[in-house]
Design a protein around this motif. Structure first.
Motif, PDB file in Angstrom:
ATOM      1  N   ALA A  30       0.830  -1.202   0.000  1.00 26.68           N
ATOM      2  CA  ALA A  30       0.000   0.000   0.000  1.00 26.68           C
ATOM      3  C   ALA A  30       0.866   1.255   0.000  1.00 26.68           C
ATOM      4  O   ALA A  30       0.564   2.228  -0.697  1.00 26.68           O
ATOM      5  CB  ALA A  30      -0.933   0.001   1.199  1.00 26.68           C
ATOM      6  N   ALA A  31       1.955   1.229   0.752  1.00 27.06           N
ATOM      7  CA  ALA A  31       2.836   2.394   0.806  1.00 27.06           C
ATOM      8  C   ALA A  31       3.509   2.647  -0.545  1.00 27.06           C
ATOM      9  O   ALA A  31       3.564   3.791  -1.019  1.00 27.06           O
ATOM     10  CB  ALA A  31       3.896   2.193   1.883  1.00 27.06           C
ATOM     11  N   ALA A  51      -4.696   1.421  -2.573  1.00 27.57           N
ATOM     12  CA  ALA A  51      -5.648   0.308  -2.576  1.00 27.57           C
ATOM     13  C   ALA A  51      -5.135  -0.842  -3.443  1.00 27.57           C
ATOM     14  O   ALA A  51      -5.186  -2.010  -3.044  1.00 27.57           O
ATOM     15  CB  ALA A  51      -7.010   0.779  -3.069  1.00 27.57           C
ATOM     16  N   ALA A  52      -4.622  -0.523  -4.615  1.00 24.37           N
ATOM     17  CA  ALA A  52      -4.107  -1.566  -5.505  1.00 24.37           C
ATOM     18  C   ALA A  52      -2.887  -2.252  -4.893  1.00 24.37           C
ATOM     19  O   ALA A  52      -2.741  -3.475  -4.984  1.00 24.37           O
ATOM     20  CB  ALA A  52      -3.751  -0.964  -6.857  1.00 24.37           C
ATOM     21  N   GLY A  53      -2.025  -1.494  -4.250  1.00 24.87           N
ATOM     22  CA  GLY A  53      -0.850  -2.080  -3.612  1.00 24.87           C
ATOM     23  C   GLY A  53      -1.204  -2.972  -2.444  1.00 24.87           C
ATOM     24  O   GLY A  53      -0.579  -4.017  -2.235  1.00 24.87           O
ATOM     25  N   ALA A  54      -2.219  -2.583  -1.679  1.00 28.47           N
ATOM     26  CA  ALA A  54      -2.638  -3.406  -0.538  1.00 28.47           C
ATOM     27  C   ALA A  54      -3.233  -4.734  -1.005  1.00 28.47           C
ATOM     28  O   ALA A  54      -3.025  -5.765  -0.376  1.00 28.47           O
ATOM     29  CB  ALA A  54      -3.655  -2.647   0.312  1.00 28.47           C
ATOM     30  N   VAL A  55      -3.942  -4.697  -2.105  1.00 30.73           N
ATOM     31  CA  VAL A  55      -4.576  -5.920  -2.605  1.00 30.73           C
ATOM     32  C   VAL A  55      -3.544  -6.845  -3.246  1.00 30.73           C
ATOM     33  O   VAL A  55      -3.561  -8.056  -3.035  1.00 30.73           O
ATOM     34  CB  VAL A  55      -5.694  -5.569  -3.612  1.00 30.73           C
ATOM     35  N   SER A  56      -2.624  -6.283  -4.013  1.00 37.21           N
ATOM     36  CA  SER A  56      -1.693  -7.125  -4.769  1.00 37.21           C
ATOM     37  C   SER A  56      -0.353  -7.331  -4.073  1.00 37.21           C
ATOM     38  O   SER A  56       0.467  -8.100  -4.569  1.00 37.21           O
ATOM     39  CB  SER A  56      -1.452  -6.512  -6.145  1.00 37.21           C
ATOM     40  N   GLY A  57      -0.110  -6.708  -2.941  1.00 37.96           N
ATOM     41  CA  GLY A  57       1.177  -6.798  -2.257  1.00 37.96           C
ATOM     42  C   GLY A  57       1.654  -8.211  -1.961  1.00 37.96           C
ATOM     43  O   GLY A  57       2.753  -8.600  -2.352  1.00 37.96           O
ATOM     44  N   PRO A  58       0.862  -9.040  -1.268  1.00 42.35           N
ATOM     45  CA  PRO A  58       1.337 -10.392  -0.942  1.00 42.35           C
ATOM     46  C   PRO A  58       1.626 -11.263  -2.167  1.00 42.35           C
ATOM     47  O   PRO A  58       2.585 -12.023  -2.178  1.00 42.35           O
ATOM     48  CB  PRO A  58       0.196 -10.985  -0.112  1.00 42.35           C
ATOM     49  N   SER A  59       0.818 -11.148  -3.202  1.00 41.66           N
ATOM     50  CA  SER A  59       1.058 -11.975  -4.391  1.00 41.66           C
ATOM     51  C   SER A  59       2.320 -11.536  -5.123  1.00 41.66           C
ATOM     52  O   SER A  59       3.041 -12.370  -5.667  1.00 41.66           O
ATOM     53  CB  SER A  59      -0.144 -11.932  -5.328  1.00 41.66           C
ATOM     54  N   VAL A  60       2.611 -10.254  -5.110  1.00 41.42           N
ATOM     55  CA  VAL A  60       3.842  -9.767  -5.746  1.00 41.42           C
ATOM     56  C   VAL A  60       5.057 -10.271  -4.978  1.00 41.42           C
ATOM     57  O   VAL A  60       6.046 -10.724  -5.567  1.00 41.42           O
ATOM     58  CB  VAL A  60       3.833  -8.226  -5.834  1.00 41.42           C
ATOM     59  N   VAL A  61       4.991 -10.233  -3.661  1.00 33.36           N
ATOM     60  CA  VAL A  61       6.110 -10.707  -2.848  1.00 33.36           C
ATOM     61  C   VAL A  61       6.334 -12.202  -3.069  1.00 33.36           C
ATOM     62  O   VAL A  61       7.469 -12.651  -3.229  1.00 33.36           O
ATOM     63  CB  VAL A  61       5.856 -10.404  -1.352  1.00 33.36           C
ATOM     64  N   ARG A  62       5.259 -12.986  -3.101  1.00 32.54           N
ATOM     65  CA  ARG A  62       5.393 -14.422  -3.348  1.00 32.54           C
ATOM     66  C   ARG A  62       6.003 -14.696  -4.718  1.00 32.54           C
ATOM     67  O   ARG A  62       6.852 -15.570  -4.876  1.00 32.54           O
ATOM     68  CB  ARG A  62       4.033 -15.113  -3.231  1.00 32.54           C
TER      69      ARG A  62
END
Length: 69
Positions: A30-31, A51-62
């Motif tokens: 999100a940040a 909002a987009a970063g909060a939703v997609s953050g974990p999948s990008v990290v994985r």
């Protein structure tokens, strides 16, 4: 007055985002999304990017962790 407060919030969020748990991944995403959105489209972009970063953050990290193995 708003800029120092925003900088403090952003710094705190980025520090929490480095922890690596799912919640922190969402905060970090999100940040980063809010920062990018703010640069590109101003305050509205910051909200949408956050909002987009909060939703997609974990999948990008994985995905990046799988790619580096």
């Amino acid at each position: 007055m708003r800029l120092p407060l925003l900088a403090a919030i952003l710094t705190t969020t980025l520090m929490l985002g480095a922890c690596g748990n799912t919640v922190e991944q969402r905060i970090g995403g999100a940040a980063v999304g809010a920062g990018t959105g703010a640069v590109v489209a101003g305050p509205v972009g910051a909200v949408v990017g956050g909002a987009a970063g909060a939703v997609s953050g974990p999948s990008v990290v994985r995905a990046t962790r799988r790619a580096t193995r």
